[in-house]
Motif scaffolding. Structure first.
Motif, mmCIF file in Angstrom:
data_model
loop_
_atom_site.group_PDB
_atom_site.id
_atom_site.type_symbol
_atom_site.label_atom_id
_atom_site.label_comp_id
_atom_site.label_asym_id
_atom_site.label_seq_id
_atom_site.Cartn_x
_atom_site.Cartn_y
_atom_site.Cartn_z
ATOM 1 N N ARG A 41 42.263 39.866 37.020
ATOM 2 C CA ARG A 41 42.321 41.146 35.883
ATOM 3 C C ARG A 41 41.675 42.434 36.597
ATOM 4 O O ARG A 41 40.281 41.566 37.199
ATOM 5 N N GLU A 42 42.534 43.739 36.529
ATOM 6 C CA GLU A 42 41.034 45.000 35.942
ATOM 7 C C GLU A 42 39.595 45.087 34.981
ATOM 8 O O GLU A 42 40.040 45.201 34.159
ATOM 9 N N LYS A 90 40.359 45.145 40.323
ATOM 10 C CA LYS A 90 41.446 43.945 40.573
ATOM 11 C C LYS A 90 39.714 43.024 41.051
ATOM 12 O O LYS A 90 39.722 42.642 42.467
#
Length: 73
Positions: free
Chosen positions: A41-42, A24
């Protein structure tokens, strides 16, 4: 569905890493050749796959920073 073009301009920091190696991250990303925005975001280890995330303008990131600075942890 149309392909989404992206370019990670700068990795600001990694927030966490899963057992499968996904991270992340807070990055500066250009989406579809537009101006770069901050993005949380991942990402897969190769950065070729991504999870859902949140994209923030400079002003939104400044506001988020103010909010986080006021949280008593």
């Amino acid at each position: 569905m149309a392909d989404i073009k992206f370019e990670i301009k700068e990795t600001v920091g990694v927030l966490s890493e899963s057992a499968k190696g996904w991270t992340k991250e807070l990055n500066l990303v250009s989406w579809n050749d537009k101006d770069s925005k901050f993005d949380i975001r991942e990402w897969s280890p190769e950065h070729d796959k991504m999870g859902k995330g949140v994209t923030l303008s400079n002003e939104e990131l400044k506001k988020l920073k103010e909010i986080l600075n006021n949280i008593d942890l």
